[in-house]
Each structure stands twice: as structure tokens, then as C-alpha cells.
Scaffold this active site. Structure first.
Site, PDB file in Angstrom:
ATOM      1  N   ARG A 272     -13.977 120.891 -99.253  1.00  0.00           N
ATOM      2  CA  ARG A 272     -14.424 119.725 -98.491  1.00  0.00           C
ATOM      3  C   ARG A 272     -15.505 120.125 -97.493  1.00  0.00           C
ATOM      4  O   ARG A 272     -15.352 121.091 -96.764  1.00  0.00           O
ATOM      5  CB  ARG A 272     -13.244 119.086 -97.760  1.00  0.00           C
ATOM      6  CG  ARG A 272     -12.206 118.626 -98.769  1.00  0.00           C
ATOM      7  CD  ARG A 272     -11.067 117.859 -98.158  1.00  0.00           C
ATOM      8  NE  ARG A 272     -10.138 117.496 -99.214  1.00  0.00           N
ATOM      9  CZ  ARG A 272      -9.029 116.787 -99.043  1.00  0.00           C
ATOM     10  NH1 ARG A 272      -8.706 116.367 -97.827  1.00  0.00           N
ATOM     11  NH2 ARG A 272      -8.266 116.499-100.059  1.00  0.00           N
ATOM     12  N   ARG A 287      -8.471 122.225 -90.191  1.00  0.00           N
ATOM     13  CA  ARG A 287      -9.540 121.557 -90.928  1.00  0.00           C
ATOM     14  C   ARG A 287     -10.465 122.627 -91.477  1.00  0.00           C
ATOM     15  O   ARG A 287     -11.197 123.258 -90.721  1.00  0.00           O
ATOM     16  CB  ARG A 287     -10.285 120.597 -89.998  1.00  0.00           C
ATOM     17  CG  ARG A 287     -11.301 119.688 -90.684  1.00  0.00           C
ATOM     18  CD  ARG A 287     -11.941 118.738 -89.685  1.00  0.00           C
ATOM     19  NE  ARG A 287     -10.955 117.836 -89.079  1.00  0.00           N
ATOM     20  CZ  ARG A 287     -10.555 116.689 -89.623  1.00  0.00           C
ATOM     21  NH1 ARG A 287     -11.067 116.277 -90.767  1.00  0.00           N
ATOM     22  NH2 ARG A 287      -9.650 115.937 -89.028  1.00  0.00           N
ATOM     23  N   GLU A 359      -1.609 114.656 -90.016  1.00  0.00           N
ATOM     24  CA  GLU A 359      -1.440 114.395 -91.452  1.00  0.00           C
ATOM     25  C   GLU A 359      -1.230 115.686 -92.242  1.00  0.00           C
ATOM     26  O   GLU A 359      -2.011 116.629 -92.137  1.00  0.00           O
ATOM     27  CB  GLU A 359      -2.671 113.665 -91.982  1.00  0.00           C
ATOM     28  CG  GLU A 359      -2.599 113.430 -93.484  1.00  0.00           C
ATOM     29  CD  GLU A 359      -3.865 112.760 -94.037  1.00  0.00           C
ATOM     30  OE1 GLU A 359      -4.661 112.229 -93.238  1.00  0.00           O
ATOM     31  OE2 GLU A 359      -4.031 112.787 -95.265  1.00  0.00           O
ATOM     32  N   SER A 362      -0.279 112.762 -98.203  1.00  0.00           N
ATOM     33  CA  SER A 362      -0.771 111.413 -98.335  1.00  0.00           C
ATOM     34  C   SER A 362      -0.492 110.958 -99.755  1.00  0.00           C
ATOM     35  O   SER A 362      -0.747 111.697-100.699  1.00  0.00           O
ATOM     36  CB  SER A 362      -2.278 111.420 -98.071  1.00  0.00           C
ATOM     37  OG  SER A 362      -2.809 110.131 -98.250  1.00  0.00           O
ATOM     38  N   ARG A 399      -2.255 123.304 -93.695  1.00  0.00           N
ATOM     39  CA  ARG A 399      -1.583 122.463 -92.712  1.00  0.00           C
ATOM     40  C   ARG A 399      -0.067 122.671 -92.709  1.00  0.00           C
ATOM     41  O   ARG A 399       0.571 122.577 -91.659  1.00  0.00           O
ATOM     42  CB  ARG A 399      -1.922 120.985 -92.945  1.00  0.00           C
ATOM     43  CG  ARG A 399      -3.373 120.721 -92.569  1.00  0.00           C
ATOM     44  CD  ARG A 399      -3.675 119.272 -92.352  1.00  0.00           C
ATOM     45  NE  ARG A 399      -5.084 119.125 -92.017  1.00  0.00           N
ATOM     46  CZ  ARG A 399      -5.693 117.960 -91.808  1.00  0.00           C
ATOM     47  NH1 ARG A 399      -4.999 116.841 -91.912  1.00  0.00           N
ATOM     48  NH2 ARG A 399      -6.966 117.918 -91.491  1.00  0.00           N
TER      49      ARG A 399
END
Length: 432
Positions: A272, A287, A359, A362, A399
Site C-alpha cells: 500500500r 501503517r 482497525e 474488516s 497490526r
RNA sequence: GGAGGCGUCGCCUAGUGGUCUAUGGCGCCGCACUGCUAAUGCGGUUUGGGUUUAUACCCAUCGAGGGUUCAAAUCCCUCCGCCUCCGCCA
């Protein structure tokens, strides 16, 4: 892609949905106009083309008899027919181009429309989510008598995470997992896959580079495009999630209803760009540009999609429960769904040093939206129709590692290994 | 990377420019016949779009995209994939 029949019969439904997302509702009316024009164009072409074919069928036998018996009458007849055909061919060509252009326009607009938001999704921007459930109680470190360290401090002390050398070698937002950090990822992978296979999911390792069609079909070349890495020299994209190759896996296929549902647990690296997140989460590995993830993906009858969505959410909760992490479940707001999802549940794990939930997983119900774009259909007794696709994170490595390190840390800097994970770490109970 | 071959309907397969509908077989579905099953016979059987109350009909679709032609599965070009051989390599 939205069902054209819905667009024609209930355009207001799609307009409303676009507005809920904060996207352009005018696209609907543009599509309706383009659709009518395209159908007219297609009909005009069909008629001309039919005329041309009929003419061609006269021509064949005539040419045959002319060869055998070349009389002046026959020659004249063929010449006249040929002249007519030449003129017709020019008109067919124009009508063909016209119809193609109109069709392209309809498709371009249809491709820009996002999925219809589920009526139960809360309306509004990112902060308008609805809290569904709180699970577990965050530890009271004050009562325990020490100040919790952040995941990077812990990870560095354990020689498990190295972001300095990550930055040296690859730039910011890259990291090395070393020693027990690397082993921790493998343990998580194996725990996730053990749970997935016990639940009947098919383990699958996917490519991380895909063709433009796969990116396009999963809806990641819309507003998400700036976060996608593109390998220009080969016209390939690095996937941001294995949802992309998993969704495209059955593209252009018709699956017998008896084979559904198909449930996969995919493993791939994810890339990403994190464009537009400068200065956000710069510390540690919350991140990052590259990480590994186990992703669940389901193809099923649209009538089953909602039940499958609940099932995916439950499996995500089971995984976090096994890791003994406190978390909350939210119903994601319409403005934060992404173009493919009709409804989305996020699970956010408690991060002690941030004093908030972040988060970690998801799960989205993308209904028939992706399936239409990727031409994945099912066949039952009534014929063929698009099926529904759903996806859900089982374990996104960095995460989860952050959550484990921070939540299970002890005053002396060591980290307790959750019971369920211990067998996958050679029985180790503590990271020290 | 080099050379050659191949890509047609679920599967196999015919089809070197027109000669009414892209062959034929297997499988599958329906009907008929039949103690039952089987066998046999007849009809149907890619996908997408459109017109139509209906029955039907029309268009596209022969790996993908272009081109030549009045007309392309068929000829030409580009790309993709598969197979065989050679070279290189984890």
C-alpha cells in the site's frame, strides 16, 4: 457494477446511495441517458447488419452459378448486388463504430458507480460509525503499577522489530521482523490457517502481482487508485490485499450452484502506497507499505450473502478471542465503505499506548458488485446469474503483532504469549 | 531468450473466404416407447444483448484486439495462454 435493471427500474435507489457515500448522484442520470442511446445505437446496427447478412446469402449461390455459366444477365445481377453491398458495408461500419462508442460510454459510467449501500449501514463520514459490540476489558496498567510501553519499544527491546534498518534499506514505513518477531508472524500465520481449515476454508496462496483487469474488476482503480503500486514496465499492479487475486480467481467462470459457497483463506503479501497519510502513524508498524495477511474470501448465492457476512465476522472475532485481545466491532458508515462494499464491519483492537481502538480486521459484503465486474456467475435450475462475493481479514500481521505486544506486555518488558498461540511458538509462554 | 506446433459449444471433434442455420460424437435435459433399469427414437442443450402479450425472431460471440474484403472460424498484423525442443537459471 450495478444491475442495469435496478438502474432502469429504481434509479432513485442508486441516486440515494451515491449521496450517502458522498459521491456523484448525477452519474445515475448520465447512465440512464447513455443507456437509451446505446440501445438505440445497437438496434440500428443490428438491423443494418441483418440486411448485410441477407444480402451476403444471395451473393454466395449467385457467385457459384456465375462461375459455372457466365452470362451477361448474371454478371449484371452480381454487379448490381455488389454495388448495393458496398454501399451497405459503409453504413454498417459507421453504425458499428457509433454503437461501440455509445456502449463504451455506458460502461464507463457504470464502472464509476459504487455499490448500492445497504439500508442498515449508518449514514455519514468515517466518524459516523455505529458501535455494535465491545468485547474484553482493556488492562488497567496504572492499577498494575507500570506505564505501558509502545509496541516499537517492546519490539526493539525483544529484537523482534527493526524499523531503522527498514528505513535504511527500503525507506520510511518499511521494517524487518527479526528473531522472535519473525517467528511470531509464522505462528500467527499457522494459527490463522489452522482455524481457517478447521472451519472448512480452502487455504490458497495467491500472486501479489495482477493484471489491470483484476484491479479494475475488484474496484480498486477508482478512488483507491492512489494507494496502489503500479509496475509500469510490465503493466502489472501490486495488490493491496489478496482480495484482488482471490476475487479474480474465478473471473469469467460460471459456477454450479451445488459447488457454492466457495470459501477461501488466502495468504499474500500486501502493498500500500499510503498516499495522503503523511505524518499519520509514523511510529512503529501500524501503517506500513508492505505486510502479510491472511484473508478470507467467499463466493455464494446472493440470498446467502448476509449469513456469510455474519459468519466471516464471527470467525474474525474467534481469532481475536483466541489471542485474548480486547476489541470493539463497528458498523462502518456509508462514506467510508469503499466502492465495492454494501456493508462493512470493522474490528478494532485496543491499543493501550494510544488509549484507543485501532482497525485490525474488516469484513465486507460486496453483494454482486464485484461478480458483475469480474463476470463471475452461478448456474442453478433457473439459469445463470451473478453470485455474491464477500471478504474478511483473518490476520493482518503488523497490526496484530502491535496489539499482542502492547496488550500482553509485562512490567519487566517481556510479553505473555496467548495460550492458543503457544503451540505454534514451540510451546513458548513468554517472549523475552 | 531461440525454434516449432496449437487455442472452435461442458468434453472430444469437423471446418483453407460465400453454396440456407459452425459439423459429428459423448455427456446432460425433455418427450415417446418400455415390468423396472438399460437400450432405442425424436427434440433440445455456449454465453451476452435486443424486439415481442405469447410463440418466436434479430444481433454479437470460434483465446483477445486490430486489419483486408461486398462477405472472415478460415487470409494478414499485434498480443495472451498452452504444448514440444534448445539455451540460461532459483
Amino acid at each position: 457494477m450495478i444491475d442495469p435493471n435496478i438502474l432502469r427500474a429504481q434509479p432513485e435507489l442508486v441516486r440515494e446511495s451515491q449521496i450517502k457515500r458522498g459521491e456523484d448522484a448525477n452519474l445515475v442520470d448520465q447512465w440512464l441517458a447513455a443507456d437509451i442511446a446505446a440501445r438505440e445505437g445497437q438496434q440500428a446496427f443490428d438491423l443494418l447488419r441483418n440486411e448485410q447478412k441477407v444480402l451476403g446469402k444471395e451473393m454466395g449461390p449467385l457467385q457459384g452459378s456465375l462461375k459455372k455459366d457466365p452470362t451477361p444477365e448474371l454478371t449484371a445481377q452480381v454487379d448490381a448486388l455488389m454495388a448495393k453491398a458496398t454501399e451497405l458495408a459503409a453504413r454498417v461500419k459507421i453504425a458499428d463504430e457509433h454503437a461501440s462508442n455509445l456502449n463504451e460510454k455506458v460502461n464507463a459510467i457504470a464502472g464509476a458507480l459504487s455499490n448500492i449501500v445497504d439500508p442498515r449501514s449508518p449514514v455519514g463520514g468515517e466518524d459516523k460509525f455505529e458501535l455494535i459490540e465491545l468485547v474484553g476489558i482493556p488492562r488497567d496498567f496504572a492499577a498494575e503499577g507500570f506505564v505501558p510501553k509502545n509496541h516499537l519499544e517492546i519490539g526493539e527491546a525483544l529484537k523482534a522489530i527493526d524499523v531503522d534498518r527498514g528505513a535504511k534499506v527500503s525507506g520510511s514505513r518499511f521494517y524487518f521482523l527479526t528473531g522472535q518477531g519473525a517467528l511470531l508472524e509464522f505462528a500467527l500465520l499457522n494459527l490463522a490457517m489452522a482455524q481457517a481449515t478447521a472451519n472448512g476454508l480452502i487455504p490458497i496462496i495467491t500472486p501479489a502481482l495482477v493484471l489491470p483487469a483484476a484491479m479494475e474488476g475488484t474496484g480498486f482503480l477508482g478512488q483507491a487508485e492512489e494507494n496502489v503500486y503500479r509496475v509500469e514496465s510490465d503493466d502489472l499492479y501490486l495488490v493491496g490485499t489478496s482480495e484482488v487475486p482471490l476475487a479474480a480467481y474465478h473471473s469469467d467462470e460460471i459456477i454450479p450452484a451445488a459447488d457454492l459457497p466457495l470459501r477461501y483463506a488466502g495468504w499474500s503479501t500486501c502493498f500500500r502506497r499510503e498516499a495522503g497519510s503523511y505524518g499519520k502513524d509514523t511510529m512503529g508498524i501500524i501503517r506500513v507499505h508492505q505486510f502479510d495477511k491472511v484473508e478470507m474470501f467467499v463466493l455464494c448465492d446472493p440470498a446467502q450473502a448476509e449469513a456469510e457476512h455474519e459468519r466471516l465476522l464471527q470467525w474474525e472475532k474467534d481469532f481475536l478471542d483466541a489471542l485474548e485481545l480486547p476489541y470493539r466491532v463497528i458498523d462502518v458508515a456509508s462514506g467510508d465503505l469503499g466502492s465495492s462494499a454494501a456493508r462493512k464491519f470493522d474490528i478494532e483492537a485496543w491499543i493501550p499506548t494510544q488509549g484507543t481502538y485501532r482497525e485490525v480486521t474488516s469484513t465486507s459484503n460486496t453483494t454482486e458488485y464485484q461478480a458483475r465486474r469480474l463476470k463471475i456467475r452461478m448456474r442453478d435450475s433457473e439459469g445463470t446469474k451473478p453470485l455474491a462475493t464477500l471478504n474478511g481479514t483473518l490476520c493482518a500481521m503488523p497490526r496484530i503483532i502491535v496489539a499482542i505486544l502492547e496488550n500482553h506486555q509485562q512490567a519487566d518488558g517481556t510479553v505473555n504469549v496467548p495460550k492458543a498461540l503457544q503451540p505454534f511458538l514451540g510451546g513458548k509462554k513468554v517472549l523475552a
